[in-house]
Design an enzyme around this catalytic site. Structure first.
Site, PDB file in Angstrom:
ATOM      1  CB  CYS A 215      29.629  37.013  33.333  1.00 46.40           C
ATOM      2  SG  CYS A 215      31.275  36.753  32.646  1.00 46.40           S
TER       3      CYS A 215
ATOM      4  CB  THR B 167      35.223  31.607  39.286  1.00 45.52           C
ATOM      5  OG1 THR B 167      34.680  32.765  38.623  1.00 45.52           O
ATOM      6  CG2 THR B 167      36.691  31.861  39.614  1.00 45.52           C
TER       7      THR B 167
ATOM      8  CG  PHE C 116      35.307  45.994  34.631  1.00 49.34           C
ATOM      9  CD1 PHE C 116      34.458  45.667  35.679  1.00 49.34           C
ATOM     10  CD2 PHE C 116      36.530  46.565  34.942  1.00 49.34           C
ATOM     11  CE1 PHE C 116      34.809  45.923  36.996  1.00 49.34           C
ATOM     12  CE2 PHE C 116      36.894  46.828  36.253  1.00 49.34           C
ATOM     13  CZ  PHE C 116      36.032  46.504  37.289  1.00 49.34           C
TER      14      PHE C 116
ATOM     15  CE  LYS D 257      26.767  40.660  24.364  1.00 47.52           C
ATOM     16  NZ  LYS D 257      27.590  41.599  25.143  1.00 47.52           N
TER      17      LYS D 257
END
Length: 433
Positions: free
Chosen positions: A260, A85, A147, A323
């Site tokens: 995200c 999305t 998550f 990251k």
């Protein structure tokens, strides 16, 4: 159980392999032929620790298959929607085209009693709209937000810290089916929360909004620390002892990125405005602004270290992924900083243990090194922008003879300032004394 996973990107591929590893029969579906061919061959299309082994083991067990044929979805009783999305091109809102297409394409293959389970991150209100499409077939819909943390996705799928079901009926058949899907984790004591659609949708975006706010808060404090001579790391240590605050995610640096947090907080703020309550989420605009400002601050530190101009100066960029333990360069602060410095005329050479390939595809005009040693050769300033262990544990003496000048800028505050200064380096961090 027979499961399908629609969308075999980062989320879907890991979910499919993980579900197969605990004994379910899983079919992974995607419209991207190249991606499916790689997955079917046991080759991960992205870097994620532990995923390659999980993928190959699940394929070898016979529990996992991949296909581009939607007819193969027929016969599965639980269908997970795991498509992306992304942010819309014309606004901050979420682009739901892929979610809508996935559900529309699934409808002809649903049977009464089947369960469609949304895992994609969507604006609140989406699940009810999709349920109105699904229920006329006799199937049901639930929302089961993910998550996952990149770098820990396998662990987070097999051993999550909580499982959330958003359902139309709190004690309906959807709960029983999902309990069977996640039986292994539930037997291991993972907390399970059953709620309505709207709450389940909000859980994911609210969690991301909170984390983004915490990161931007400490980055804002790093600006004040720079202005006053305070040390933001010591500040974080001190306030982190307060159990109401906690130390995690209080690490000042160049800010967050990835696929995200940035797009999710923007989409959340945009949804608030659509609902007529934009004021409630207006602070997320400032969170986003603080985050982006950190990249500018890092570029300014590099300019300062080089006397005001970077044009023609050799700069080593250590880190490209957003990251460590990932090759994801989507909205990466590291890649953004490298791009900005290149645009200012600097001779930038960048290196990352895993993300050189993805960075090169995204920014083919930049120069990339295949090793740390190659990146720092003749560098007039070395900039750490992703906190890989290879950089955190780097000895300042090991590269001293390779660089032109012993200047290091720590964009993640992950190095030991005293160690580098003792080795004769000029050290600068964000909000560090």
């Amino acid at each position: 159980m027979k499961l399908s996973v629609i969308g075999c990107g980062y989320l879907g591929a890991v979910h499919a392999a993980a579900m197969a590893s605990i004994g379910h029969e899983v079919i992974g579906f995607d419209v991207d032929h190249a991606k499916i061919e790689r997955l079917a061959a046991g080759e991960a299309p992205f870097y994620e620790p532990g995923f390659n082994d999980l993928l190959r083991e699940s394929l070898a067990s016979g529990n996992l298959r991949f296909t581009t044929d939607p007819a193969a979805l027929t016969g599965s009783t639980v269908h997970f929607i795991a498509v992306g999305t992304p942010q819309r091109e014309d606004s901050d809102g979420a682009d739901l085209r892929f979610v809508d297409a996935a559900v529309t394409g699934l409808l002809p293959h649903l049977a009464p009693g089947d369960l469609v389970v949304g895992k994609s991150t969507v604006p609140v209100g989406t699940a009810q709209r999709l349920a109105d499409m699904v229920t006329p077939t006799g199937a049901m819909l639930a929302w089961n937000p993910e998550f996952l943390r990149e770098g820990f996705a396998v662990q987070d799928t097999l051993q999550p810290d909580r499982i959330v079901y958003g359902t139309a009926i709190r004690d309906g058949a959807e709960v029983e089916i999902l309990d069977a899907v996640y039986a292994t984790a539930l037997k291991g004591g993972v907390p399970r929360l059953v709620t309505d659609y709207a709450t389940a949708e909000l859980v994911k975006v609210a969690a991301n909004a909170f984390l983004a706010t915490k990161i931007s808060f400490i980055n804002a404090m790093s600006e004040i620390a720079d202005a006053t001579g305070a040390d933001v790391t010591e500040l974080a240590d001190a306030i982190g002892h307060d159990v109401r605050i906690g130390r995690r995610f209080l690490n000042a640096g160049v800010g967050f990125g990835g696929g995200c947090l940035p797009k999710d907080i923007r989409a959340f703020a945009a949804r608030g405005e659509e609902l007529g309550h934009g004021r409630a989420l207006r602070f997320l605009r400032e969170v986003d602004e603080i985050n982006l400002r950190q990249r500018t601050r890092l570029v300014e530190l590099v300019e300062e270290a080089l006397g005001g101009s970077v044009a023609g100066r050799r700069i080593a960029i250590l880190g490209l992924a957003f990251k460590p333990n990932s090759d994801d360069t989507r909205d990466s602060p590291a890649l953004d900083v490298a791009t900005r410095l290149h645009g200012l005329g600097a001779d930038v050479v960048s290196y990352d243990p895993e993300a050189v390939g993805t960075a090169r595809r995204a920014r083919p005009h930049l120069v990339f090194a295949e090793s740390l040693e190659e990146a720092v050769a003749k560098a007039e300033v070395t900039v750490v922008v992703t906190e890989w262990d290879e950089f955190r544990e780097l000895s300042p003496d090991a590269i001293a003879s390779a660089v032109a000048e012993k200047k290091v800028i720590d964009g993640r505050n992950c190095l030991d300032p005293e160690r580098w200064r003792a080795a004769g380096w000029t050290y600068r961090g964000l909000g560090r004394r």
